[in-house]
Design a protein around this motif. Structure first.
Motif, PDB file in Angstrom:
ATOM      1  N   UNK A   1       0.838  -1.198   0.000  1.00  0.00           N
ATOM      2  CA  UNK A   1       0.000   0.000   0.000  1.00  0.00           C
ATOM      3  C   UNK A   1       0.872   1.247   0.000  1.00  0.00           C
ATOM      4  N   UNK A   2       0.413   2.270  -0.716  1.00  0.00           N
ATOM      5  CA  UNK A   2       1.120   3.548  -0.798  1.00  0.00           C
ATOM      6  C   UNK A   2       0.243   4.647  -0.197  1.00  0.00           C
ATOM      7  N   UNK A   3       0.852   5.759   0.249  1.00  0.00           N
ATOM      8  CA  UNK A   3       0.047   6.860   0.784  1.00  0.00           C
ATOM      9  C   UNK A   3      -0.987   7.346  -0.227  1.00  0.00           C
ATOM     10  N   UNK A   4      -2.193   7.609   0.252  1.00  0.00           N
ATOM     11  CA  UNK A   4      -3.294   8.074  -0.602  1.00  0.00           C
ATOM     12  C   UNK A   4      -4.292   8.829   0.262  1.00  0.00           C
ATOM     13  N   UNK A   5      -5.074   9.720  -0.336  1.00  0.00           N
ATOM     14  CA  UNK A   5      -6.122  10.398   0.440  1.00  0.00           C
ATOM     15  C   UNK A   5      -7.144   9.434   1.029  1.00  0.00           C
ATOM     16  N   UNK A   6      -7.446   8.348   0.301  1.00  0.00           N
ATOM     17  CA  UNK A   6      -8.395   7.340   0.791  1.00  0.00           C
ATOM     18  C   UNK A   6      -7.819   5.960   0.508  1.00  0.00           C
TER      19      UNK A   6
ATOM     20  N   UNK B   1       0.073  13.670  -2.364  1.00  0.00           N
ATOM     21  CA  UNK B   1      -0.249  14.739  -3.322  1.00  0.00           C
ATOM     22  C   UNK B   1       0.851  14.941  -4.364  1.00  0.00           C
ATOM     23  N   UNK B   2       1.930  14.150  -4.283  1.00  0.00           N
ATOM     24  CA  UNK B   2       3.012  14.288  -5.254  1.00  0.00           C
ATOM     25  C   UNK B   2       2.577  13.750  -6.620  1.00  0.00           C
TER      26      UNK B   2
ATOM     27  N   UNK C   1      -5.474  17.554  -6.768  1.00  0.00           N
ATOM     28  CA  UNK C   1      -6.666  16.698  -6.735  1.00  0.00           C
ATOM     29  C   UNK C   1      -6.496  15.496  -7.661  1.00  0.00           C
ATOM     30  N   UNK C   2      -5.901  15.731  -8.817  1.00  0.00           N
ATOM     31  CA  UNK C   2      -5.707  14.655  -9.793  1.00  0.00           C
ATOM     32  C   UNK C   2      -4.733  13.606  -9.254  1.00  0.00           C
ATOM     33  N   UNK C   3      -3.629  14.077  -8.678  1.00  0.00           N
ATOM     34  CA  UNK C   3      -2.653  13.141  -8.102  1.00  0.00           C
ATOM     35  C   UNK C   3      -3.278  12.362  -6.951  1.00  0.00           C
TER      36      UNK C   3
END
Length: 337
Positions: free
Chosen positions: A66-71, A198-199, A259-261
């Protein structure tokens, strides 16, 4: 059959030694019955060999961590669901104070929603609703990372509250933003997590094209009954923000880019969860219940958007390249189901 074998040799394709060894071991009695008989035997051998190879689990591709993500997402009982990445763990007295702050936030969110309604501020309403979802009914149900993501979006809206809302609603938005930023200050970990989330994942043009694929993938899970309502809404809201028209203002353009990233990383988490579930089910069914396993909702949804998944792997190879192997493997197994 022999023509196919001969053309494969001319192309330089490597021989399948395991299969050809079986041909050598055909008894003389069968050879004496003539070419038609032997060709039928060899055709049966090829079909059986391909079926065994299709069901062999040892060559299953790996799903990345798993990688960092908003959700973040997981699959539970063949349904894609939201899965909080961080748990809230506070000492007793601080937990009690935070519980009260949590309830005050829930009340403030509802007050603002009552004031602004849907109206012309659909983007703002969506952000506030997602804050409500991430807060959860209780503190223990709060999704800190997802709440932090929408806290950032809410702050952007609050900075221009007087431009987009009437005085009363603008005051409520600014007050809610202040409460939420104070609440989030207790959880330092989420900020570092979201900084990576967000990168950019690739070139802007590739990201924009990749983001356009997202709604079709989410729709496939919806149509196959393979996604929970809140997970569906989460990805849909993020997809809308990611695919918003490019604004003229450079600052707003940076927001759309972030937002797209964020959406592509959330989508990556969802696809990763679905891929892991599909591989586990298909491997468990190999050789016995493959046909039943292939009928699962998540596997069906995954299999219906292979073109979109392969396009993601091509457009964003740094994060999605692994999908090519998974799609090939799942497609091969489902073809043998």
């Amino acid at each position: 059959m022999w023509t196919d074998w001969y053309e494969a040799r001319l192309r330089g394709d490597p021989p399948d030694l395991d299969l050809e060894e079986q041909w050598i071991e055909i008894p003389n009695d069968d050879w004496e019955k003539g070419p038609a008989h032997v060709n039928n035997l060899i055709a049966d051998m090829i079909r059986a060999h391909e079926a065994r190879r299709a069901e062999a689990p040892q060559d299953a591709p790996k799903v990345p961590p798993e990688r960092p993500a908003p959700a973040h997402f997981d699959v539970v009982d063949d349904v894609l669901v939201l899965s909080p990445f961080m748990e809230i763990d506070l000492p007793g007295e601080q937990a009690q104070r935070t519980e009260r702050g949590h309830q005050a936030l829930l009340d403030a969110v509802q007050d603002l929603l009552d004031l602004i309604g849907e109206g012309q501020q659909r983007a703002l309403v969506r952000i506030v609703e997602r804050c409500d979802s991430a807060l959860g009914a209780t503190l223990s149900a709060t999704d800190v990372v997802r709440l932090g993501y929408y806290a950032q979006r809410l702050q952007q809206q609050a900075e221009r509250a007087d431009e987009i809302l009437l005085a009363d609603a603008a005051g409520e938005l600014v007050a809610l933003n202040a409460q939420l930023q104070l609440f989030m200050a207790q959880f330092a970990e989420w900020q570092k997590h979201l900084e990576e989330a967000s990168q950019p994942l690739g070139e802007p043009a590739a990201e924009a094209e990749a983001a356009k694929l997202g709604p079709a993938i989410v729709a496939s899970f919806r149509e196959h009954g393979a996604i929970a309502a809140d997970a569906d809404t989460e990805l849909t809201v993020q997809a809308e923000a990611a695919n918003a028209p490019a604004p003229a203002d450079s600052a707003d353009g940076e927001i759309v880019g972030a937002d797209r990233a964020g959406f592509l990383r959330s989508l990556l988490s969802a696809i990763r969860a679905a891929a892991g579930w599909a591989l586990d089910r298909l491997k468990a069914g190999a050789g016995s219940g493959l046909e039943t396993a292939a009928k699962g909702a998540v596997i069906a949804a995954f299999g219906a958007v292979t073109a979109e998944l392969l396009a993601l792997a091509r457009l964003i190879p740094a994060d999605y390249a692994w999908l090519s192997g998974v799609v090939t493997y799942v497609t091969r197994l489902m073809g043998g189901a």
